[in-house]
Scaffold this motif. Structure first.
Motif, mmCIF file in Angstrom:
data_model
loop_
_atom_site.group_PDB
_atom_site.id
_atom_site.type_symbol
_atom_site.label_atom_id
_atom_site.label_comp_id
_atom_site.label_asym_id
_atom_site.label_seq_id
_atom_site.Cartn_x
_atom_site.Cartn_y
_atom_site.Cartn_z
ATOM 1 N N TYR A 1 -29.828 6.595 16.280
ATOM 2 C CA TYR A 1 -30.791 7.134 15.230
ATOM 3 C C TYR A 1 -31.970 7.096 15.986
ATOM 4 O O TYR A 1 -32.435 6.216 16.851
ATOM 5 N N THR A 2 -33.061 8.081 15.299
ATOM 6 C CA THR A 2 -34.286 8.089 15.851
ATOM 7 C C THR A 2 -35.311 7.278 15.111
ATOM 8 O O THR A 2 -35.225 6.663 13.903
ATOM 9 N N ILE B 1 -25.607 -4.162 1.303
ATOM 10 C CA ILE B 1 -26.792 -3.549 1.401
ATOM 11 C C ILE B 1 -26.452 -1.887 1.317
ATOM 12 O O ILE B 1 -26.899 -0.948 0.828
ATOM 13 N N ARG B 2 -25.375 -1.663 2.270
ATOM 14 C CA ARG B 2 -24.708 -0.140 2.512
ATOM 15 C C ARG B 2 -24.421 0.166 1.065
ATOM 16 O O ARG B 2 -24.887 1.278 0.596
ATOM 17 N N MET B 3 -23.815 -0.440 0.261
ATOM 18 C CA MET B 3 -23.287 -0.208 -0.986
ATOM 19 C C MET B 3 -24.273 0.026 -1.923
ATOM 20 O O MET B 3 -24.650 1.176 -2.712
ATOM 21 N N LYS B 4 -25.599 -0.747 -1.910
ATOM 22 C CA LYS B 4 -26.691 -0.362 -2.787
ATOM 23 C C LYS B 4 -27.429 0.816 -2.512
ATOM 24 O O LYS B 4 -27.556 1.714 -3.215
ATOM 25 N N ALA C 1 -37.499 4.737 1.885
ATOM 26 C CA ALA C 1 -36.661 5.082 0.857
ATOM 27 C C ALA C 1 -35.752 4.044 0.405
ATOM 28 O O ALA C 1 -35.664 3.759 -0.957
ATOM 29 N N HIS C 2 -35.617 3.304 1.108
ATOM 30 C CA HIS C 2 -34.533 2.184 0.723
ATOM 31 C C HIS C 2 -34.867 0.612 1.207
ATOM 32 O O HIS C 2 -34.390 -0.327 0.800
ATOM 33 N N GLY C 3 -36.137 0.459 1.825
ATOM 34 C CA GLY C 3 -36.699 -0.675 2.186
ATOM 35 C C GLY C 3 -35.741 -1.699 3.050
ATOM 36 O O GLY C 3 -36.026 -2.564 3.275
ATOM 37 N N VAL C 4 -35.002 -0.899 3.705
ATOM 38 C CA VAL C 4 -33.919 -1.672 4.726
ATOM 39 C C VAL C 4 -33.941 -0.944 6.313
ATOM 40 O O VAL C 4 -34.185 0.491 6.045
ATOM 41 N N ALA D 1 -37.865 6.650 7.722
ATOM 42 C CA ALA D 1 -37.252 7.242 6.453
ATOM 43 C C ALA D 1 -36.459 6.274 5.579
ATOM 44 O O ALA D 1 -36.562 6.097 4.496
ATOM 45 N N MET D 2 -35.474 5.436 6.609
ATOM 46 C CA MET D 2 -34.859 4.645 5.832
ATOM 47 C C MET D 2 -35.551 3.324 5.032
ATOM 48 O O MET D 2 -35.122 2.836 3.882
#
Length: 65
Positions: A10-11, A35-38, A21-24, A17-18
């Motif tokens: 991954y770049t 976390i992945r499920m959320k 968009a998701h704070g992680v 972006a992660m």
């Protein structure tokens, strides 16, 4: 043989972006199942919301034709 779908390159743009968009970060996303499920549930909600919005716009466009 087991293929890990999360074992990918991954770049830095993907990392930004992660976080945006998701704070992680991707490493946390990759390692922590909860976390992945959320994140995936949020993505699913956003996808469904966008599909409903598109369907609503399509119905308005088709009525006016």
């Amino acid at each position: 043989m087991i293929i890990d779908p999360l074992d990918m390159e991954y770049t830095s743009d993907m990392e930004k972006a992660m976080h945006g968009a998701h704070g992680v970060g991707y490493e946390v996303y990759k390692r922590k199942h909860n976390i992945r499920m959320k994140v995936e549930m949020k993505r699913e909600r956003e996808y469904r919301k966008s599909r409903r919005m598109i369907a609503g716009l399509d119905s308005k466009v088709n009525v006016n034709i």
